[in-house]
Design a protein around this motif. Sequence first.
Motif, PDB file in Angstrom:
ATOM      1  N   ILE A  15     -54.469  36.820  79.526  1.00 45.58           N
ATOM      2  CA  ILE A  15     -54.788  37.443  80.800  1.00 45.58           C
ATOM      3  C   ILE A  15     -56.086  36.824  81.301  1.00 45.58           C
ATOM      4  O   ILE A  15     -57.059  36.704  80.557  1.00 45.58           O
ATOM      5  CB  ILE A  15     -54.884  38.978  80.698  1.00 45.58           C
ATOM      6  N   TRP A  16     -56.080  36.422  82.576  1.00 45.89           N
ATOM      7  CA  TRP A  16     -57.219  35.727  83.199  1.00 45.89           C
ATOM      8  C   TRP A  16     -57.748  36.595  84.331  1.00 45.89           C
ATOM      9  O   TRP A  16     -57.005  36.960  85.241  1.00 45.89           O
ATOM     10  CB  TRP A  16     -56.752  34.376  83.738  1.00 45.89           C
ATOM     11  N   VAL A  58     -59.913  45.514  80.355  1.00 47.72           N
ATOM     12  CA  VAL A  58     -59.082  44.319  80.224  1.00 47.72           C
ATOM     13  C   VAL A  58     -59.014  43.876  78.765  1.00 47.72           C
ATOM     14  O   VAL A  58     -57.941  43.529  78.243  1.00 47.72           O
ATOM     15  CB  VAL A  58     -59.626  43.187  81.120  1.00 47.72           C
ATOM     16  N   VAL A  59     -60.157  43.886  78.087  1.00 48.19           N
ATOM     17  CA  VAL A  59     -60.195  43.483  76.678  1.00 48.19           C
ATOM     18  C   VAL A  59     -59.348  44.422  75.827  1.00 48.19           C
ATOM     19  O   VAL A  59     -58.589  43.982  74.946  1.00 48.19           O
ATOM     20  CB  VAL A  59     -61.649  43.438  76.170  1.00 48.19           C
ATOM     21  N   ALA A  80     -55.732  43.617  76.416  1.00 45.92           N
ATOM     22  CA  ALA A  80     -55.369  42.339  75.801  1.00 45.92           C
ATOM     23  C   ALA A  80     -55.218  42.484  74.287  1.00 45.92           C
ATOM     24  O   ALA A  80     -54.258  41.967  73.688  1.00 45.92           O
ATOM     25  CB  ALA A  80     -56.427  41.292  76.136  1.00 45.92           C
ATOM     26  N   THR A  95     -58.115  36.795  76.138  1.00 42.15           N
ATOM     27  CA  THR A  95     -58.784  37.195  77.372  1.00 42.15           C
ATOM     28  C   THR A  95     -59.701  36.082  77.851  1.00 42.15           C
ATOM     29  O   THR A  95     -60.566  35.614  77.100  1.00 42.15           O
ATOM     30  CB  THR A  95     -59.632  38.467  77.160  1.00 42.15           C
ATOM     31  N   VAL A 148     -62.340  35.116  81.066  1.00 43.35           N
ATOM     32  CA  VAL A 148     -63.068  35.652  82.215  1.00 43.35           C
ATOM     33  C   VAL A 148     -63.794  34.519  82.929  1.00 43.35           C
ATOM     34  O   VAL A 148     -64.569  33.779  82.312  1.00 43.35           O
ATOM     35  CB  VAL A 148     -64.080  36.738  81.798  1.00 43.35           C
ATOM     36  N   VAL A 169     -64.575  39.459  75.121  1.00 44.06           N
ATOM     37  CA  VAL A 169     -63.797  38.420  75.794  1.00 44.06           C
ATOM     38  C   VAL A 169     -63.725  37.184  74.897  1.00 44.06           C
ATOM     39  O   VAL A 169     -64.679  36.854  74.173  1.00 44.06           O
ATOM     40  CB  VAL A 169     -64.455  38.072  77.150  1.00 44.06           C
TER      41      VAL A 169
END
Length: 306
Positions: free
Chosen positions: A143-144, A161-162, A165, A172, A174, A191
Motif C-alpha cells: 500500500i502506497w 495505514v501501518v 498493512a 507500507t 510513504v 512504515v
Amino acid sequence: MRHDDLSIDTLAVHAGLPGRIDGAVSFPVFHSSTYAPRDDADDEVRYTRLNNTPNHLQLAAKLAALTGAEAALVTASGMAATAGVLTSLLAHGDHALFQADVYGGTRGFASQELPRAGVAASFVALDNPSSWAAALRPTTRLIWVESLSNPCVRATDIRGVVAFARAHGLVTVVDNTFASPVNLRPLSLGVDLEVHSASKYLGGHSDLIAGVVAGSRGRVAAVHERLERWGGCLDPHACFLLERGIKTLALRVARQCDNARALATELAAHPAVAAVHYPGVGPDPIPEAVRAIFRGFGGVFSLDLA
C-alpha cells in the motif's frame, strides 16, 4: 555520533560527515566517474552509476540519519525513487493499493507503467478506511500513501495505514515529500519504506532534481540494485547541492509552516475563496490522533475559488 541523541537541526548539518578531507570544512565534490580499488577491497567496483562515490555515500548517510533509517539512497529524481521502489517490490501478477489522490506522476506510473509489467493497481480513499479491505486481492503486495497529499495537503493516518498493512501482510510505502523529516518521520511509526522528491524541501533552492529512498538495509539494497541497471543515479555535483541545502532544512521548514498557516488562515476568510485545504484550516477535518504525529504541515496549501 549517536543520532538518537541529536536534534534534527544538528543532524541536518553534521550527520554523515566522515571527517574533514585535507582540512576542507565542506565535503568536496568528487568529479571522478571511476575509482581504483582500495587495498582492502580488490573486487570492489566504485563508479558513479552505482551510487557509491564519496558524495553519494556521504549524502546517503546524512539522509539515513534524518529519516531514522538503517540505510538511504539518493536517485536522479523523485520518480526514479518511485519507480525503483515499485519495481523492487512488485512482479508480474502482483497487485498494489494507492491512495486515490496520490501525486499525478505516481498515479501515472501505477496506472500506465505497472500494467505493462503485468502488475495491477487499485486506488482507495484514505478517508474511508472501511473500503480498503474490499480492494484487497490475494496478490496484493503493498500500500502506497502520502503523509501529506499532493496537492490537497490532506494529512494521512499513518498509524492506521501501518496497522492495516500489517494485518494483511503488505509492505507500507510513504511518500513523505510534503511533510519532510522535520515534520514527520514515518519509519518511526512502522512504515517500511520512505520516499521523497528531494527537489522540494530537502534541496530547498529550486536548483536540483533528486529523489530519496530510506528504510531497512535489505529493502534499500533491492531498490539500489534496480537503479544500478537503469542508471537512475544522481550526479556528484547535485549530491553536493542537495547536502548543502539540507543543512538549512529545519530552519526553512519551520518558517514555511508558519507562513503557510498564516496565509491559509487569511485566505479562508477572503470572499473570493470558497475553501482552503490545509490541515487545521478550512473544511478538511483532521483527527487529534493524526494531528499528534506531525510537528507541522509544510509550506504548501491549495484552495478553491468562489
